[in-house]
Each structure stands twice: as structure tokens, then as C-alpha cells.
Enzyme design. Sequence first.
Site, PDB file in Angstrom:
ATOM      1  N   LYS A 139       0.845  -1.199   0.000  1.00  0.00           N
ATOM      2  CA  LYS A 139       0.000   0.000   0.000  1.00  0.00           C
ATOM      3  C   LYS A 139       0.879   1.246   0.000  1.00  0.00           C
ATOM      4  CE  LYS A 139      -3.887   2.061   2.571  1.00  0.00           C
ATOM      5  NZ  LYS A 139      -4.814   1.901   3.708  1.00  0.00           N
ATOM      6  N   SER A 141      -9.836   2.377   2.864  1.00  0.00           N
ATOM      7  CA  SER A 141      -8.901   3.050   1.989  1.00  0.00           C
ATOM      8  C   SER A 141      -7.966   2.109   1.226  1.00  0.00           C
ATOM      9  CB  SER A 141      -8.052   4.019   2.820  1.00  0.00           C
ATOM     10  OG  SER A 141      -7.251   3.306   3.752  1.00  0.00           O
ATOM     11  N   SER A 186     -10.469   0.107   7.105  1.00  0.00           N
ATOM     12  CA  SER A 186      -9.849   0.240   5.773  1.00  0.00           C
ATOM     13  C   SER A 186      -9.155  -1.007   5.253  1.00  0.00           C
ATOM     14  CB  SER A 186      -8.860   1.405   5.775  1.00  0.00           C
ATOM     15  OG  SER A 186      -9.554   2.628   5.758  1.00  0.00           O
TER      16      SER A 186
END
Length: 494
Positions: free
Chosen positions: A77, A157, A181
Amino acid sequence: MSLNDLTIAAARDNLRKGEVTSAQITDACLTQIEGAGALNAFVHHTADQAREMAAAADQRLKAGDAPALCGIPLGIKDLFCVQGVPTQAASRILEGFRPEYESTVTRNLWDVGAVMLGKLNMDEFAMGSSNESSVYGPAVNPWRRKGSDAALTAGGSSGGSAAAVAAGLCLGATGTDTGGSIRQPAAFTGTVGLKPTYGRVSRWGVVAFASSLDQAGPMTRTVRDAAIMLGAMASVDPKDSTSADYPVPDYEAALSGDIRGKRIGIPREYRMDGMPAEIDALWQKGAEMLRDAGAEIVDISLPHTKYALPAYYVIAPAEASSNLARYDGVRYGRRAKLSAGDGITEMYEKTRAEGFGAEVQRRVMIGTYVLSAGFYDAYYNRARRVRALIKGDFDQAFAQGVDAILTPATPSAAFGLGEMQDADPVQMYLNDVFTVTVNLAGLPGISVPVGLDAQGLPLGLQLIGRPWDEAGLLNHAEVLERAAGFVARPDRWW
């Protein structure tokens, strides 16, 4: 089966037997990534680095020195600092930032021989539930509704991580979870997402959103893979003052598949008005699966649940406004072009107005407001007191002998990109209704794919565990996973 579709466990076993090389699996993933531009999952590509790391992993494997993740290609990420690799947190304000240091999580992964394929899309500074606040544009869910080619959100997210794992672009990915998330995108994409206990995984070198809530964790295809990956990610870290000094157990060894006599709590407050019938039916089905495996299903009360979302959306923006104060155009990242006569105040204002997107600006303003002199007690201190009450609810449930808690992961299946854009922001925030309590209480939680809705989209259930008992939580999750038998994969359209 293509090499990029292997689970981490299967790839590890094949690598150790010498039936396949890391270079081969890595090349298979890189080929998939090249052909999956429509998903917009990978935003910084590191193919050359991946091939070098795969070659080094193959040397370790030949020498017989092969930890569980040695040679396994992963996506990272864009919130994790990787030395020399662009790290933007999906924000314009960090354009051009290449860290001179390595986050503890990625350092742990590289130490055990994992391979980095590149950086993954996400909501800007991890603020969002749909990956639509990203400077790179949204990540797209590989799943589609039956008979429709409308683009769906991969969740947020960690949307890029979820999309990449679901589409077979990588064998696993790192995610972060501040209010859901990891778990919400996992539920939207038919993957497994684990948020560990706060303090189990180091936050050092992870771009901060809300420091008392953020926690990194694995996103994988199976529960076993999540156990393997968490074992590599977790560590005690003197560089992170909130890192807990607890030994990291062998999570994979804890997967006994036996939950006889365990008590699973069903919180009555999670039965929300207007909950879709499919979600409710899935929840009941999940409880029956665990009962059939020998667990006792008990009703529990978490009375302060209804205050969780408002408390979260005071505490998280307050911490964000403090954490994001450092992005000012002075030290690193983007600086706005200035006009003649502009001073330092104008530089700050223009840089931050240009650099931050609308959702980040909204949260910074809310956070600054609730921390301001006249409102600190009315909002922030009150939210902190509510947080303590929410934690107390969970403590009481566990003190009464509950081993894990079963809830829905999300209030719906994946929604269409753009569908929520014009809605009241609170409608978007309601996506976190089942997940934020876990962050407020610092507990471990996992989303497991359990079925498909009438439109053919995946739905997940969430299990919440006792503090520091990721091993027990993963064992419950694997029993649920096995009973559900979820093997569906998205049809390839990209």
C-alpha cells in the site's frame, strides 16, 4: 492454475520443493499487472526491483534458508515508506517524495525474502471508504454486478490492495486499517482482511492518519495466508512507542480447525434499522456454521455501539489535523508556485489548498474545529470518554467468557464508483458502521468472504477477537472460511 493465482501457502510449499522459482511466480504477477491497467490497482511499478528480489530469494531457497514468505511476490500500500521508492499516500502534496528509510513492516517482509511488485492505490492519506479520494484516480473492483459493466468500488482506503489480491495481481498485500480500511475492502472484493490488535504491528514508517487508531495488517486470499503474512509483519519495535512488547506466536500453527466449546457472541446492537435482508441472512448463516462446528452462540450487548461512528469521526479528524500539519511545503513534497509579495503564510495556504484533496481538507477542518479552545471539551474530550465506554463494553463481553464476536463486515455489497459522490458525506461514513468500534477499542478483527449477493457480488462477515489473540481469531476465521466454502472469483473483463 496460473502461478499468480497460487495462495501464499501453496507457493511457499512449491518453492521449497523446488517445483517452481520465485522468478517464475514474480514474472507471472508482473505480466498480470501489465494487463490490468483498467483496475488502477498498482500506481508505482517496481518490476526491476521485483526481479532482483526474486533472484535473491531463489538463492536463499537453494541454500535451504527459506522463511515462510521467501520468494512470495507482494503489493505494498502506498502508505508504507519503502526506501528509494515513491511514497505519496495517494496525495498530490507528497509528489516526488522518495523516503530515505524503510518502514518496519516492509523491512520485516524483505528480511524474510518477500518480493515487492510495486505500490498500491488507496484513498488520500487513507481517508475514505471507496478509494475515490486518490490523486491517482479510483481503484476499480474486479467484480461486477450480473449483467452490468458498471465500475464498482474496491472499498477504501486499502482499495488497491483489495483489488490486486482479488484479481490475482499479487499473492498478498499490505493494508492499513483506521476505521475499517482493511476489512471493508476485503468484504467488497471476496478476500480476507485482518486488522491486528493495536500495537501488534509497528506503525513506524507508515504515513500517519490517526495515530491512536491506525494499524497495518495483511490482505490475502485465504485465512491461512493471512496467518503466514501476519507472522512476518508483526514485531516488537523500539522505534514505535505504541508497539507492544509481546512475543509473536506462530499464527499458522494455531490453525487447529477446532472451535468446540468456544463461545461466539452476537451483539444485538449491530442489528441496524434498514439492514439489507441479504446481510442479515448471511449473518445468521455464519452463526449456524460456527454452531455446527461445535461453538456455542450467545447473545451479547455492546450498549454504546450507537455512539461509535460520531466518536470516531471526532477523534480520527482531530488526530489527522495534527498529523497533517507537517505537510506545509517547507521540508519535503510539493510546494505551490508563489506570486511576488507572497510570504510564508501564503506559501502554507496555497501549498495545502493545492496539495490536499476535498476529503482530506474536510477532515482537517473538522479536526481543527473540535480541538479548538471553545470546543475541545464539548467534542474531543467527550468522544474520548465514549471511546472508553465502547472499550468497556467489549471488555465485559470477553470477561463473560466470549471468545470471539461475529458481525457483518459491511452494510452492503460494493457500490458503484460515483454513486456516493454527490451524497451527504455522512452516507459514505456509514460504510464504517460495523468496523470502527474495533479500532476504537484496539481489538483484532478479520473479514472473511462467506457468500454472494443476488447480483453476484461478494459479502463478508467480520469476527472480532480478544486483545492479542490473533491466533484464536484466525482459527475461528478459518473454520468459518471452510464452512462457507467461498471459492468464487471475478470474471476477467479487464
